[in-house]
Every structure is written in C-alpha cells, then in structure tokens.
Design an enzyme around this catalytic site. Sequence first.
Site, PDB file in Angstrom:
ATOM      1  N   ASP A   1       8.910   8.089  -3.509  1.00 44.34           N
ATOM      2  CA  ASP A   1       9.727   8.405  -4.500  1.00 44.34           C
ATOM      3  C   ASP A   1       8.580   8.022  -5.975  1.00 44.34           C
ATOM      4  O   ASP A   1       8.226   7.085  -5.962  1.00 44.34           O
ATOM      5  CB  ASP A   1      10.858   7.077  -4.767  1.00 44.34           C
ATOM      6  CG  ASP A   1      11.513   7.368  -6.604  1.00 44.34           C
ATOM      7  OD1 ASP A   1      12.117   8.262  -6.346  1.00 44.34           O
ATOM      8  OD2 ASP A   1      10.753   6.478  -7.308  1.00 44.34           O
TER       9      ASP A   1
ATOM     10  N   TYR B   1       5.144   7.444 -13.900  1.00 45.18           N
ATOM     11  CA  TYR B   1       4.099   7.109 -13.030  1.00 45.18           C
ATOM     12  C   TYR B   1       2.861   7.207 -13.454  1.00 45.18           C
ATOM     13  O   TYR B   1       2.060   6.161 -13.079  1.00 45.18           O
ATOM     14  CB  TYR B   1       4.530   6.826 -12.058  1.00 45.18           C
ATOM     15  CG  TYR B   1       5.961   6.106 -11.594  1.00 45.18           C
ATOM     16  CD1 TYR B   1       6.659   5.364 -12.460  1.00 45.18           C
ATOM     17  CD2 TYR B   1       6.221   6.691 -10.225  1.00 45.18           C
ATOM     18  CE1 TYR B   1       8.764   5.535 -12.534  1.00 45.18           C
ATOM     19  CE2 TYR B   1       7.973   5.944 -10.148  1.00 45.18           C
ATOM     20  CZ  TYR B   1       9.002   5.929 -11.244  1.00 45.18           C
ATOM     21  OH  TYR B   1      10.065   4.706 -10.729  1.00 45.18           O
TER      22      TYR B   1
ATOM     23  N   LYS C   1      10.690  12.682 -11.304  1.00 45.77           N
ATOM     24  CA  LYS C   1      11.653  12.622 -11.942  1.00 45.77           C
ATOM     25  C   LYS C   1      11.364  13.240 -13.588  1.00 45.77           C
ATOM     26  O   LYS C   1       9.709  13.096 -13.892  1.00 45.77           O
ATOM     27  CB  LYS C   1      11.945  11.138 -12.551  1.00 45.77           C
ATOM     28  CG  LYS C   1      12.188  10.418 -11.143  1.00 45.77           C
ATOM     29  CD  LYS C   1      12.600   9.191 -11.316  1.00 45.77           C
ATOM     30  CE  LYS C   1      12.773   7.780 -10.218  1.00 45.77           C
ATOM     31  NZ  LYS C   1      11.643   7.319  -9.308  1.00 45.77           N
TER      32      LYS C   1
ATOM     33  N   HIS D   1      15.130  10.694 -16.062  1.00 46.04           N
ATOM     34  CA  HIS D   1      14.292   9.560 -15.585  1.00 46.04           C
ATOM     35  C   HIS D   1      16.113   8.439 -16.769  1.00 46.04           C
ATOM     36  O   HIS D   1      15.668   7.034 -16.392  1.00 46.04           O
ATOM     37  CB  HIS D   1      13.221   9.135 -15.848  1.00 46.04           C
ATOM     38  CG  HIS D   1      13.276   8.009 -15.663  1.00 46.04           C
ATOM     39  ND1 HIS D   1      11.236   7.734 -14.400  1.00 46.04           N
ATOM     40  CD2 HIS D   1      13.060   6.763 -14.884  1.00 46.04           C
ATOM     41  CE1 HIS D   1      11.343   7.260 -13.882  1.00 46.04           C
ATOM     42  NE2 HIS D   1      12.058   6.240 -14.103  1.00 46.04           N
TER      43      HIS D   1
END
Length: 291
Positions: free
Chosen positions: A51, A56, A85, A118
């Site tokens: 994931d 990120y 996402k 998200h």
Amino acid sequence: MIQKEGKMEKFKLLNDVEMPVVGFGTWQIEDGEVVINAVSDAIELGYTHIDTAAIYKNELGVGKGIKKGLEKTGLKREDLFITTKVWNDDQGYESTLKAFETSLKKLDLDYVDLYLIHWPLTKEFGEEQWKEKVSETWRAMEEIYLSGKTKAIGVCNFLVEHLEELFENCKIKPMVNQIELHPGHNQEETVKFSQKHNIIVQAWSPLGSGRVLENKLLNEISEKYNKSTAQICLKWLLQQNIVVLPKSINKNRIESNIQLFDFEIKKEDMEKITNMEPTGFSGCCPSTSKF
Ligand code: A2P
C-alpha cells in the site's frame, strides 16, 4: 468472505477481486534505498499486498522495491496486489485522471489493483463544493476502473456522511474504505456502515503508529497468547474482517507482523480489547482536518 490460501487469506471485494488480508504499509517510509529494501524484504517474507500513496512521496522507490522483490522471489506482477491513492490537491475529474497516470509511471506499472481517494476534503472546500468535487473525482475513478488500469476503486477516511453522499451520485460503489483503526480507536460506526454495504474496511496505522504497543491490557493479552503486542493488535482487526496495513522498516518486525494465521483471539479477549480505554489517534479527522 475469507478464502484460505496457504498462510495468507484473502477477502473478496464487491466485484469479486481478491485482496490479501495483510498488506505492507509504506506511509512514513522515505523514498530511495529504505523503501526499496523494505518493500523487497516484505515481498520476500510473504507479503503480496503493498500500500502506497502519491502523498507518501515514495512511489518511485516502492516501484523499484516491487521489481526487486519479484526478482528475488520469482513471483509475477499478477501475484501482487498494489494500491495507491489520489491526493487532495489532485481531486477533480481531469486532475485525478492525470494524477493516476503519474502514479502509474512512478510505480512503473501497467495497472494497479486498487486506486483510492485519499481524503474526503470537507472543511477545505466547504459543504457544497466538497460534494461537487468528490463527485467529479469519483467520475474519474469510475472511468479509470472501466479502462482496466485499476482492478478496484475505493476511498479512504470516509465517514458515514461522506459515504452516504458518494452513494447519491456514484454509478460504481466504492469497494474499499481505508480508515485509521487500532485498539483504542475503533471507529465503530464507520466500520459497521461500510461492512453493511459490503465495502471492505482496511486499517491504516493498525499499531497506532506504535502508540498502543505499551498498553497494559494489550501486553497482558500478548503474554497470554505468547504473541507480540503488535500481533494481537493486527489479529484483533483481522477477526473483525478488517484488512491490516502494518508499516515497518525492520526485517524482523516485517516478518512477525505477517505471522497471524496460527492463533485465534478468544471472544472474551476480543471484547476486552474492543472495550479498552481510548488510546488516542493521529489527530487527522476526516471531517475537520484541513490538508
Ligand atoms: P519500525 O518501522 O521501526 O518497525 P503503524 O503500522 O500503526 O503505522 O505503526 C508503525 C510503527 O510501529 C512504526 O514506528 C514501526 O517502527 C513500529 N512497528 C511496526 N511493527 C512493529 C512491531 N512488530 N513491534 C514494535 N513496533 C513495530
């Protein structure tokens, strides 16, 4: 709902796509060698579900880690389940389509298995604007899904009010809702509502980012079952049909966080954990957080 397949079990999504119940979380793992090694170690240790997210800022490294992991294990791309996402700044129809292509390129993949919105964005956009924005984003998500470039679509951090709003305008229902969940932060209403609508719930921060690991009750239960406190947290979620996404950059912890299939937490201990005192959470509230 659960299919046994060797050690790793899978949940079936609304569209019959299968998702391994333990995924490797990569939030807060820095891009470059650290995430490359963590992801390839995870694959080598048996994780088939990874994931990540655009925000990120590690999709490049995650993509390289996936390649390295596949080389080490001889597994094929289709043996893995990869999620990314769309971040808030990219919400909207055209921008979501573009953000998806950017993520795919960074990951160096032809398709992902799951693409998620998200955050629901409420405060930042105001009540009416949010509704419009999320519905445009979802239109793009549906289009990406129908193109075959993602096997499933869903949302993150959607509370009941956000899901109800999405249901009003969607042609394809979300298959997944990824929310912050760990002992002491149960989010019962959202879990129940999602599961009632056959939306698979995934837990981000299933160890409370480490916050809950010193909890006295969890430590006692951990001793009783001769399992680590982290394993107790993860199993408590799995036994509620919730997918867990633990993050670690330590090889031993990555390995132990997936060893969850040789024990069962008894009903009375499940209840004790469910009813334990609140342990706090990240502070990121889907209705009020402004990102
Ligand atoms: P590390 O990466 O050094 O292992 P969450 O998944 O809830 O976000 O929690 C991640 C945090 O918990 C990280 O700080 C991670 O540190 C730590 N962690 C992950 N697995 C374990 C474990 N089995 N035991 C103790 N700490 C863990």
